[in-house]
Design a protein around this motif. Structure first.
Motif, PDB file in Angstrom:
ATOM      1  N   ALA A  39      -7.143   1.551  -2.238  1.00 16.44           N
ATOM      2  CA  ALA A  39      -5.839   2.186  -2.438  1.00 16.44           C
ATOM      3  C   ALA A  39      -5.959   3.245  -3.520  1.00 16.44           C
ATOM      4  O   ALA A  39      -6.607   3.033  -4.548  1.00 16.44           O
ATOM      5  CB  ALA A  39      -4.783   1.152  -2.833  1.00 16.44           C
ATOM      6  N   PHE A  89       0.824  -1.208   0.000  1.00 15.51           N
ATOM      7  CA  PHE A  89       0.000   0.000   0.000  1.00 15.51           C
ATOM      8  C   PHE A  89       0.863   1.263   0.000  1.00 15.51           C
ATOM      9  O   PHE A  89       0.689   2.161  -0.831  1.00 15.51           O
ATOM     10  CB  PHE A  89      -0.922   0.008   1.228  1.00 15.51           C
ATOM     11  N   LEU A 105       0.502  -4.540  -4.385  1.00 17.11           N
ATOM     12  CA  LEU A 105      -0.807  -4.409  -3.739  1.00 17.11           C
ATOM     13  C   LEU A 105      -1.434  -5.776  -3.444  1.00 17.11           C
ATOM     14  O   LEU A 105      -2.556  -6.068  -3.878  1.00 17.11           O
ATOM     15  CB  LEU A 105      -1.746  -3.578  -4.620  1.00 17.11           C
TER      16      LEU A 105
END
Length: 495
Positions: free
Chosen positions: A362, A174, A214
């Motif tokens: 995100a 992230f 991610l």
């Protein structure tokens, strides 16, 4: 500091878990039932999911932090560190910012020290790396990047330009993906105001040892995020590590070597190393070992949660599963922990922490993001502008206090009508430097140099005088010799 005889609940750490736990206890506690004391080296809590946007200038840095004394007016807030804990005597040693350390007795203890950047012994990392765990680092990164654009725009040296416009980000989770996305967005906007800098002149590099980025949003959205970053000209090297960055010379395990003035390290976190001094049972990775009630194993008066604890994930339904270290769990763990402290204080049974994952969001820059929303067994995957809206909505509502929520949404609203600021305030890191140069007396080194210069000038003057005197003596002797020679020749002619 209070001297009350009421039971003391000591909260070590003023981060997400510490702040929300203290708020929950103060909310549930009856008047005069206990004293809540929060100890942290900083007088504010940082909402870390907003750090990438703060680094890009989308949010004012002051709106990313929450002042502890304002949010916890009924608690004691001590700015300092807990250095040791005596579990048998229930005494903690506090080292304040100034002054002597002192002992503070407690009856109940909450360990919420959070995590620090996970680093490795890479040559040059400590000297050249920039972290992203605090608002100070986010401000520093923003000023640093804009300063590099200033350098590149003002020089004719191609090596200097290339080094200034090369940005290396290590870590594809992230923090890493969001930071590189936001900073690239900011640099792209800022380049319009620099006549000698174009986006094509810049080089953004993302490095991660994992096979994808991610992982929190799943492999498919992670793959989409990777392709999206590549489409923006960001070089992504997976299954790759950084081996060295001495003097800004970055060497990757795939053989790539580049010179860069900007090396951002976001390769994960680890529990605060100070936990090792507290005598608490720790797991294999340094987390405090707790049960499902978040009570520390083998104790009846100590709790831990958040990034510094391995809290069993009861909702997962399998042994050995622990809650991931994210804001979603930290918020809910803090509330459950506060309830358990109150239950223990009143002699009631404590409840287990159980929370099913609700998804993840995100942001990858302005109007760009990925999101995975979980409803029971249904998973909704979003990408692009809609996911970006979900990201901002979730975190805008999750940031503590309505004061900060309103300020954050106001920043976003104004950004719709006003251009992004691209001013570098690098002098903030050393604000007194210019005044010191103007007002400081002559330093010892300068005085020594001036004295040495005076001695040199005196010696040179003395040597010059000696040379003149010698020349005069030689000239006098020559003159006398010439006169004696003439007299001798005249006498010879006369005879």
């Amino acid at each position: 500091m209070s001297t009350t005889e009421r039971p003391r609940i000591l909260v070590v750490g003023g981060g997400y878990v510490g702040l929300y736990t203290a708020r929950r206890i103060l909310k549930k506690m009856r008047y005069g039932e206990a004293t809540v004391t929060v100890v942290d080296p900083r007088s504010y809590m940082t909402y870390q999911p907003f750090l990438p946007e703060a680094a890009a200038g989308s949010i004012s840095p002051r709106h990313v932090v929450v002042p502890l004394r304002r949010v916890l007016p009924k608690a004691e807030v001590l700015t300092g560190r807990v250095t040791t804990i005596d579990q048998d005597s229930k005494i903690a040693t506090i080292a304040p910012l100034v002054g002597e350390a002192y002992d503070l007795p407690f009856d109940y203890l909450v360990v919420a020290m959070g995590a620090v950047s996970r680093t490795f012994p890479i040559p040059g990392l400590a000297e050249n790396g920039i972290g992203m765990k605090g608002v100070e680092e986010a401000i520093g990164l923003r000023n640093h990047v804009l300063e590099q654009l200033d350098k590149a725009d003002s020089t004719n040296d191609e090596d200097v330009r290339r080094r200034a416009l090369t940005f290396v980000f290590v870590g594809g989770g992230f923090a890493g993906a969001e930071t590189v996305g936001e900073v690239e967005d900011m640099a792209r906007d800022a380049a319009r105001y620099y006549p000698n800098v174009r986006r094509e002149d810049m080089r953004f590099i993302l490095v991660d040892v994992a096979p994808g980025i991610l992982p929190e949003v799943g492999p498919k959205l992670g793959e989409w995020g990777l392709e999206h970053l590549k489409s923006r000209g960001i070089e992504c090297y997976l299954k790759t590590s950084m081996e060295s960055c001495v003097d800004g010379h970055v060497v990757l395990s795939n053989g790539l070597e580049v010179d860069s003035s900007t090396i951002v390290w976001t390769a994960g976190v680890k529990p605060n190393p100070a936990l090792a001094r507290f005598g608490l049972p720790l797991g294999p990775r340094g987390h405090v070992d707790v049960d499902a009630t978040m009570q520390v194993s083998g104790t009846d008066h100590i709790w831990a949660a958040g990034d510094n604890a391995q809290v069993p994930d009861v909702a997962a339904g399998k042994d050995g599963a622990y809650c991931p270290p994210n804001a979603q769990h930290a918020l809910r763990q803090a509330k459950a922990l506060g309830d358990n402290v109150i239950s223990r204080l009143r002699g009631f049974p404590q409840g287990e922490y159980k929370h099913a994952n609700k998804g993840a969001v995100a942001g990858l820059g302005l109007h760009k993001g990925v999101a995975m929303i979980v409803f029971g067994r249904t998973r909704i995957k979003l990408k692009g502008r809609l996911a970006w809206y979900m990201h901002r909505t979730y975190h805008g509502l999750a940031v503590p206090t309505w004061n900060r929520k309103i300020r954050v949404f106001a920043d976003w609203t104004l950004a719709m009508f006003l251009k992004r600021e691209v001013v570098s305030l690098g002098a903030m890191e050393h604000p007194r430097e210019e005044f010191y140069e103007a007002a400081s007396p002559v330093t010892a080194a300068a005085a020594e140099q001036a004295a040495a210069d005076r001695k040199t000038r005196v010696k040179e003057s003395r040597d010059a005088n000696n040379r003149d005197a010698n020349n005069r003596d030689v000239s006098g002797r020559d003159h006398q010799g010439d006169r004696a020679g003439r007299e001798h020749r005249e006498e010879a002619r006369a005879s």
